[in-house]
Enzyme design. Structure first.
Site, PDB file in Angstrom:
ATOM      1  N   THR A 165       0.485  -0.851   0.226  1.00 28.29           N
ATOM      2  CA  THR A 165       0.066   0.008  -0.070  1.00 28.29           C
ATOM      3  C   THR A 165       0.894   1.194  -0.048  1.00 28.29           C
ATOM      4  OG1 THR A 165      -1.984  -1.363   1.174  1.00 28.29           O
ATOM      5  CG2 THR A 165      -1.345   1.011   1.388  1.00 28.29           C
ATOM      6  N   ASP A 196      -8.253  -0.608   5.344  1.00 29.05           N
ATOM      7  CA  ASP A 196      -8.515   0.452   6.398  1.00 29.05           C
ATOM      8  C   ASP A 196      -8.120   1.391   5.647  1.00 29.05           C
ATOM      9  OD1 ASP A 196      -5.976  -0.496   6.314  1.00 29.05           O
ATOM     10  OD2 ASP A 196      -5.271   0.554   7.847  1.00 29.05           O
ATOM     11  N   THR A 215      -0.576   1.309   6.899  1.00 28.05           N
ATOM     12  CA  THR A 215      -0.145   0.012   6.137  1.00 28.05           C
ATOM     13  C   THR A 215      -0.667  -1.012   6.817  1.00 28.05           C
ATOM     14  OG1 THR A 215       0.478  -1.367   4.123  1.00 28.05           O
ATOM     15  CG2 THR A 215       2.213   0.521   5.808  1.00 28.05           C
TER      16      THR A 215
HETATM   17  N1  ASP Z   1      -3.754  -1.518   5.132  1.00 24.67           N
HETATM   18  C1  ASP Z   1      -4.594  -2.317   3.088  1.00 24.67           C
HETATM   19  C2  ASP Z   1      -5.601  -2.861   3.502  1.00 24.67           C
HETATM   20  O1  ASP Z   1      -5.732  -3.867   3.904  1.00 24.67           O
HETATM   21  C3  ASP Z   1      -3.099  -3.204   2.887  1.00 24.67           C
HETATM   22  C4  ASP Z   1      -1.217  -2.861   2.950  1.00 24.67           C
HETATM   23  O2  ASP Z   1      -1.352  -2.368   3.690  1.00 24.67           O
HETATM   24  O3  ASP Z   1      -1.341  -3.468   2.790  1.00 24.67           O
HETATM   25  O4  ASP Z   1      -6.228  -2.776   2.291  1.00 24.67           O
END
Ligand code: ASP
Length: 304
Positions: A165, A196, A215
């Site tokens: 992300t 999130d 993230t």
């Molecule tokens: N937080 C992001 C989500 O759950 C994914 C990530 O940051 O890797 O969509």
């Protein structure tokens, strides 16, 4: 003094891809810093940094190269928050936006709403792209590996996995803060799943004192309302390092792991993560750092 901190995701980043991450982080810092250096505002700097990483097809799970869902389709989530007035815009599960974070800013600036999802959000895209353009050879191969692992484990399909992300947090010369985050979410997620990143207060948040972009495993960040909880702890007098450590502990208590970047109105930058890696960059115009960090840690950068 303006400041900019960016992340390119918490998770496991293969050695072979690290140079692409370094390049991508540096390009994002350069794009965001150009705005701040010219006296531009924190929102535009954060947007520019994030959209630069969204457009990067070599690295990052956002925009082009975002993680496909269970059906092999890319659905993007993004948010932007302006600390000075608390204005916020977010989109979720969008498929035709060349930049989900710019679309989030369209929601912030031009609609009476904060969060638009799916076709309602896609309807605001000025120049829609073919959703297939968001798939890259790398993201398609990752999805194919995910799908074959799933086929092997019918009884217990592997959980959706994520990382890469992108996010940016900026402090401008006027002392205003902004945070922006953009993601393809987790590989193999259910269609319609929202993480999130586009939820103000969970993965993205800014007010007059602090700005945060997160993230990691989105479900845990959602349950922990991570970014806002961190802001509240700071407002209640916690130290920045303590607030970051407690944010990560909360996420762990909610079954996840990940990372956060933070800027404060008094000019401090900080980050923390508890995954194998965090892709991180920051600049104050004099020093610029872009690296893939490998030691889980909480760091408050020294202020000159
Ligand atoms: N937080 C992001 C989500 O759950 C994914 C990530 O940051 O890797 O969509």
């Amino acid at each position: 003094m303006p400041k900019l901190i960016v992340h390119g995701g918490a998770g496991t980043i293969a050695e072979a891809r690290r140079s692409a991450y370094h390049r991508g982080l540096r390009a994002a810092l350069a794009a965001g810093w150009a705005v701040l250096d010219a006296g531009g505002d924190a929102v535009e700097a954060a947007l520019r940094a994030v959209e630069t990483m969204e457009a990067d097809a070599e690295a990052f799970n956002a925009g082009v190269g975002g993680s496909p869902n269970r059906d092999g389709e890319v659905e993007l989530d993004a948010a932007v928050v302006r600390g000075a007035d608390g204005s916020a815009g977010a989109v979720a599960a969008v498929r035709t936006a060349p930049s989900a974070v710019r679309l989030a800013d369209v929601v912030r600036r031009t609609t009476p709403h904060v969060l638009l999802v799916g076709p309602g959000a896609d309807a605001l895209v000025e120049r829609p792209i073919d959703p297939a353009h968001l798939l890259t050879p790398h993201s398609r191969a990752a999805w194919e590996r995910w799908r074959s692992r799933q086929a092997e484990a019918d009884a217990a399909p592997p959980p959706p996995t994520g990382s890469a992300t992108v996010g940016a947090v900026a402090l401008d010369a006027a002392g205003d803060l902004a945070a922006a985050t953009s993601t393809g979410g987790v590989l193999g997620k259910w269609p319609g799943r929202v993480g999130d990143a586009p939820i103000v207060g969970a993965g993205t948040y800014a007010d007059r004192a602090v700005a945060v972009s997160c993230t990691g495993r989105g479900e845990a960040f959602l349950r922990a309302v991570t970014a806002k909880a961190l802001a509240e702890r700071l407002a209640a007098g916690a130290g920045l390092d303590d607030a970051l450590a407690r944010a990560l502990a909360d996420v762990r208590d909610h079954g996840g792991e990940g990372g956060l970047i933070v800027a404060t109105a008094d000019g401090r930058l900080a980050y923390g993560f508890d995954t194998a890696h965090l892709a991180l960059g920051w600049t104050d115009g004099t020093t610029t750092v872009a690296e893939v960090l490998a030691e889980a840690t909480v760091v408050v950068l020294p202020t000159p």
